[in-house]
Design a protein around this motif. Structure first.
Motif, PDB file in Angstrom:
ATOM      1  N   VAL A 134      -9.392  -0.758  -5.777  1.00  0.00           N
ATOM      2  CA  VAL A 134      -9.245  -1.315  -4.428  1.00  0.00           C
ATOM      3  C   VAL A 134      -9.279  -2.832  -4.468  1.00  0.00           C
ATOM      4  O   VAL A 134      -8.477  -3.516  -3.817  1.00  0.00           O
ATOM      5  CB  VAL A 134     -10.363  -0.773  -3.511  1.00  0.00           C
ATOM      6  CG1 VAL A 134     -10.387  -1.514  -2.181  1.00  0.00           C
ATOM      7  CG2 VAL A 134     -10.189   0.718  -3.289  1.00  0.00           C
ATOM      8  N   GLN A 135     -10.202  -3.371  -5.246  1.00  0.00           N
ATOM      9  CA  GLN A 135     -10.324  -4.824  -5.347  1.00  0.00           C
ATOM     10  C   GLN A 135      -9.028  -5.425  -5.864  1.00  0.00           C
ATOM     11  O   GLN A 135      -8.513  -6.418  -5.314  1.00  0.00           O
ATOM     12  CB  GLN A 135     -11.485  -5.185  -6.277  1.00  0.00           C
ATOM     13  CG  GLN A 135     -11.722  -6.687  -6.428  1.00  0.00           C
ATOM     14  CD  GLN A 135     -12.898  -6.994  -7.341  1.00  0.00           C
ATOM     15  OE1 GLN A 135     -13.610  -6.086  -7.749  1.00  0.00           O
ATOM     16  NE2 GLN A 135     -13.100  -8.244  -7.652  1.00  0.00           N
ATOM     17  N   GLY A 136      -8.475  -4.827  -6.895  1.00  0.00           N
ATOM     18  CA  GLY A 136      -7.225  -5.329  -7.455  1.00  0.00           C
ATOM     19  C   GLY A 136      -6.071  -5.227  -6.466  1.00  0.00           C
ATOM     20  O   GLY A 136      -5.245  -6.148  -6.356  1.00  0.00           O
ATOM     21  N   TRP A 137      -5.983  -4.108  -5.722  1.00  0.00           N
ATOM     22  CA  TRP A 137      -4.871  -3.917  -4.788  1.00  0.00           C
ATOM     23  C   TRP A 137      -4.961  -4.906  -3.631  1.00  0.00           C
ATOM     24  O   TRP A 137      -3.962  -5.514  -3.234  1.00  0.00           O
ATOM     25  CB  TRP A 137      -4.888  -2.488  -4.250  1.00  0.00           C
ATOM     26  CG  TRP A 137      -3.674  -2.163  -3.431  1.00  0.00           C
ATOM     27  CD1 TRP A 137      -2.469  -1.709  -3.883  1.00  0.00           C
ATOM     28  CD2 TRP A 137      -3.552  -2.292  -2.008  1.00  0.00           C
ATOM     29  NE1 TRP A 137      -1.600  -1.548  -2.835  1.00  0.00           N
ATOM     30  CE2 TRP A 137      -2.232  -1.894  -1.672  1.00  0.00           C
ATOM     31  CE3 TRP A 137      -4.414  -2.695  -1.002  1.00  0.00           C
ATOM     32  CZ2 TRP A 137      -1.777  -1.902  -0.361  1.00  0.00           C
ATOM     33  CZ3 TRP A 137      -3.947  -2.704   0.305  1.00  0.00           C
ATOM     34  CH2 TRP A 137      -2.653  -2.306   0.610  1.00  0.00           C
ATOM     35  N   LEU A 138      -6.159  -5.080  -3.059  1.00  0.00           N
ATOM     36  CA  LEU A 138      -6.310  -6.021  -1.959  1.00  0.00           C
ATOM     37  C   LEU A 138      -5.969  -7.441  -2.386  1.00  0.00           C
ATOM     38  O   LEU A 138      -5.322  -8.198  -1.639  1.00  0.00           O
ATOM     39  CB  LEU A 138      -7.747  -5.974  -1.421  1.00  0.00           C
ATOM     40  CG  LEU A 138      -8.174  -4.699  -0.683  1.00  0.00           C
ATOM     41  CD1 LEU A 138      -9.660  -4.759  -0.355  1.00  0.00           C
ATOM     42  CD2 LEU A 138      -7.366  -4.510   0.592  1.00  0.00           C
ATOM     43  N   ARG A 139      -6.371  -7.806  -3.587  1.00  0.00           N
ATOM     44  CA  ARG A 139      -6.088  -9.148  -4.084  1.00  0.00           C
ATOM     45  C   ARG A 139      -4.587  -9.327  -4.302  1.00  0.00           C
ATOM     46  O   ARG A 139      -4.010 -10.352  -3.923  1.00  0.00           O
ATOM     47  CB  ARG A 139      -6.868  -9.382  -5.379  1.00  0.00           C
ATOM     48  CG  ARG A 139      -6.802 -10.822  -5.882  1.00  0.00           C
ATOM     49  CD  ARG A 139      -7.608 -10.988  -7.162  1.00  0.00           C
ATOM     50  NE  ARG A 139      -9.031 -10.997  -6.903  1.00  0.00           N
ATOM     51  CZ  ARG A 139      -9.923 -10.296  -7.586  1.00  0.00           C
ATOM     52  NH1 ARG A 139      -9.529  -9.483  -8.539  1.00  0.00           N
ATOM     53  NH2 ARG A 139     -11.208 -10.399  -7.319  1.00  0.00           N
ATOM     54  N   ALA A 140      -3.924  -8.320  -4.882  1.00  0.00           N
ATOM     55  CA  ALA A 140      -2.483  -8.414  -5.155  1.00  0.00           C
ATOM     56  C   ALA A 140      -1.671  -8.457  -3.866  1.00  0.00           C
ATOM     57  O   ALA A 140      -0.626  -9.123  -3.793  1.00  0.00           O
ATOM     58  CB  ALA A 140      -2.041  -7.223  -6.009  1.00  0.00           C
TER      59      ALA A 140
END
Length: 693
Positions: free
Chosen positions: A55-61
């Motif tokens: 989730v952290q990676g997707w929100l950042r991307a």
């Protein structure tokens, strides 16, 4: 941002919404619209779980991280992933105690052992504390932990804790006026809470002390995790005027294993456990604390009362939060009589329902003072101050949800306490207060429930009647304005039928999102009227009984749940039962909807919500969409009809429907308030309240 300590850490849709600073509906839309959204790693179809690092990676991307998002928002799911309530609490306590400055920690209460993972999270939290602030980091984690376990851990609300500390301070001031040398000399004050929980009352006492170095805070709790949290919490934030109070919280069963048996205190503040049958009745039969009598097995609260008195210095004050039954139950009448005869009980305050858990009960505050002769006074002299605050409630301006007026409650209680002992002149007695001669209470019942002795007229008549007349006049003015507008509407009943569409067609066209309500599981709903920080739960039964919610849920629990239907502002609510059929725009959202209640979210570019609600609530609409069963007719919401009109025309109709709804509400309020005025005036007149002619 910190990396998750464990790739197995998961978050719910609600947690993702909090981290991203959006609604749960927005996160659900992301799942539908973005194929790249992380796939669930567990949970259920209703409440899926997602890997935190994904989730952290997707929100950042995707650029969907809110600018103000804090590292703490990412830290909490990792604490939550520890799973066990006690392990989480012990880790948070470790964060607090490790952050304290040297000399301020006092004696730390032991908690459960920490695993390597938990210790790693503590280190990570301490690293974040360097930038986020030590107190802020600890408060954030503690607040989230309490929200997650709100059903298992009852805390004393901060405003009530502050009021209890202020009552004790007022009584200490009275001791100084009486010439108490210890108080006058500014000696070190000791405050004890023998059932401290997370330390709310000790913290309130510390924050009222101007010279922290003159204060000793002693606590005890049988839960080692709560004791550790209390020690850390109080020592963390209770630093005043450069002085740090001495904090010492110990672990043990207070009644059976008194860890402060040799200590006395100037003040005892406590919200002790109630209705416990296994409190040590038989094994403590000869305990020296029972100065006023051996408490019956069914009266554990009277054991706590005597425990508090036993730990006070002569003239010291105790303020305890107790169930209302303690003031009247037959089993405890002899001990209550002994307390009155000795002058140990100074005042009893009846609080409004909702002041503290359990929120459906009007709890009592007992204000006690230890007699100089340890309760051996014989004459039945003196007065007991009784204060009834059960009517101290307000209506929130945003829609009429009942809430607690803490400022008014404080004013009424402190005014009553200051008049303790009957010193106030006749006519000057504060509203809701009555000083009763102790001799009048020493009957067969020894019942000092305030509501039984404080006349209703004395408690509310003057102030309430003045406010009611003012509100009544305002309502009549509003009613006149609405009448002048609605009376000018020219309706052409012979007009040719206009084309209609159904809710089902609007749902399929994506102009309406239809959601059905679900009654929360048993035990999740609190009663006693909605309180501050609570979300109302509306059921069909509530609609049948007038439309106001009678239950509520804590806001943190609501937005952490995936199985609830929660409205947003301007959603249309429809009742799907024929005998209660209605539809309205929820301007007071959020509201949790129970079974057979439906939420319709309209596309504002296509439909006006007031127009939709007005069309739906027509009685003829409900009749044609009902199942026509004899007693349990249901409404098929999808079959309800709405006029086909352009958006501009909808808004004209919507404005008329909105005024009509206001007219209906105002009429209902005028009727209810008129009944109150009639009752209040009748009480006053029958009591001889007219001034002499």
């Amino acid at each position: 941002m910190p990396d998750p300590a464990d790739s197995s850490v998961t978050v719910t849709l609600a947690e993702i919404a909090r981290i991203a600073g959006v609604t749960r509906a927005a996160v659900s839309n992301w799942r539908r619209r973005h194929p790249s959204f992380p796939a669930p790693t567990g949970g259920t179809d209703i409440s899926p779980l997602f890997a935190l690092d994904d989730v952290q990676g997707w929100l950042r991307a995707q650029g969907k991280l809110r600018e103000e998002a804090r590292d703490l928002d990412w830290l909490w799911p990792q604490f939550e992933a520890l799973g066990d309530r006690d392990v989480m609490g012990a880790a948070i306590a470790a964060v607090g105690t490790s952050s304290l400055s040297r000399g301020g920690s006092g004696r730390e209460a032991s908690a459960v052992p920490l695993s390597d993972t938990a210790r790693g999270l503590v280190r990570q939290a301490l690293e974040l504390a360097e930038s986020e602030g030590r107190a802020e980091t600890f408060r954030f984690l503690l607040d989230r932990w309490l929200r997650a376990h709100v059903r298992q851990i009852a805390t004393t609300p901060t405003p009530l804790a502050e009021l209890m500390a202020e009552i004790a301070e007022a009584e200490t001031g009275a001791r100084a006026e009486d010439g108490d040398s210890a108080v006058l000399a500014g000696a070190t004050r000791t405050v004890l809470d023998p059932a401290c929980g997370t330390g709310s009352l000790l913290l309130a006492a510390a924050q009222r002390e101007r010279h922290g170095s003159r204060l000793r805070l002693l606590g005890q709790d049988n839960d080692p995790v709560l004791a550790a949290l209390a020690a850390a919490r109080v020592a963390m934030v209770a630093t005043l005027d450069g002085g740090v109070p001495r904090v010492d919280v110990r672990v043990g069963d207070t009644l059976r294993e008194d860890r402060w048996a040799t200590e006395t205190a100037d003040v005892v503040l406590s919200n002790p456990p109630s209705n416990e049958r296994d409190w040590g009745h038989e094994e403590l039969a000869t305990d020296p604390r029972w100065t006023y009598g051996h408490p019956p097995r069914t009266e554990p609260e009277l054991a706590w009362v005597q425990h508090a008195l036993a730990h006070l210095v002569p003239g010291g004050t105790a303020v305890l939060l107790l169930p209302p039954g303690v003031a009247s139950r037959r089993a405890g009448r002899r001990i209550r009589a002994a307390l009155l005869r000795a002058g140990a009980l100074r005042a009893v305050v009846s609080l409004p329902p909702g002041a503290a858990p359990p929120h459906g009960v009007a709890l009592h505050l007992w204000v006690l003072r230890r007699p100089a002769d340890d309760g051996r006074t014989a004459p039945d002299v003196g007065m007991l101050t009784l204060i009834d605050t059960s009517r101290v409630r307000i209506e929130h301006s945003g829609g009429g949800k009942a809430g607690m007026d803490w400022a008014a409650l404080r004013e009424v209680v402190l005014a009553g306490i200051s008049s303790a002992g009957g010193a106030a002149k006749e006519g000057d007695t504060p509203i809701g207060t009555k000083s009763v001669p102790i001799i009048d209470l020493l009957d067969e019942q020894v019942d000092f429930t305030p509501a039984r002795h404080v006349p209703a007229a004395a408690a509310v008549a003057g102030l309430r009647l003045r406010r009611s007349w003012s509100r009544f006049g305002s309502l009549l003015h509003d009613l006149q304005d609405l009448t002048s507008v609605l009376a000018r509407l020219e309706l052409h009943f012979e007009r040719a039928a206009v084309q209609t569409t159904t809710i089902d067609e609007l749902v399929r066209a994506s102009a309406v999102l239809l959601r059905g309500g679900h009654t929360p599981a048993e035990g999740r709903i609190r009663g006693g009227g909605v309180v501050s920080g609570g979300v109302p739960v509306l059921t069909v039964q509530d609609v049948l009984q007038g439309g106001k919610s009678t239950g509520w849920m804590p806001v943190g629990e609501v937005f952490a749940s995936e199985d609830l239907t929660v409205t947003v502002p301007d959603e249309v609510v429809v009742v799907g039962v024929a005998r209660a059929f209605d539809a309205w725009v929820d301007t007071d959202a959020p509201t949790v909807l129970g079974s057979q209640l439906f939420a319709l979210r309209t596309d504002p570019s296509v439909l006006d919500p007031w127009f939709v609600a007005g069309c739906l609530r027509a009685p003829a609409n409900g009749r044609q969409a009902g199942s026509h069963a004899s007693t349990t007719s249901r409404i098929n919401v999808r079959r309800l009809h709405v006029l086909r009109l352009p958006l501009d025309e909808q808004r004209r109709y919507g404005d008329a429907f909105r005024r009509l709804a206001m007219f209906e509400r105002t009429l209902a309020e005028v009727r209810d308030l008129g009944g109150e005025l009639v009752g209040g005036l009748s009480d006053g007149l029958s009591a001889g309240g007219l001034p002499r002619g």
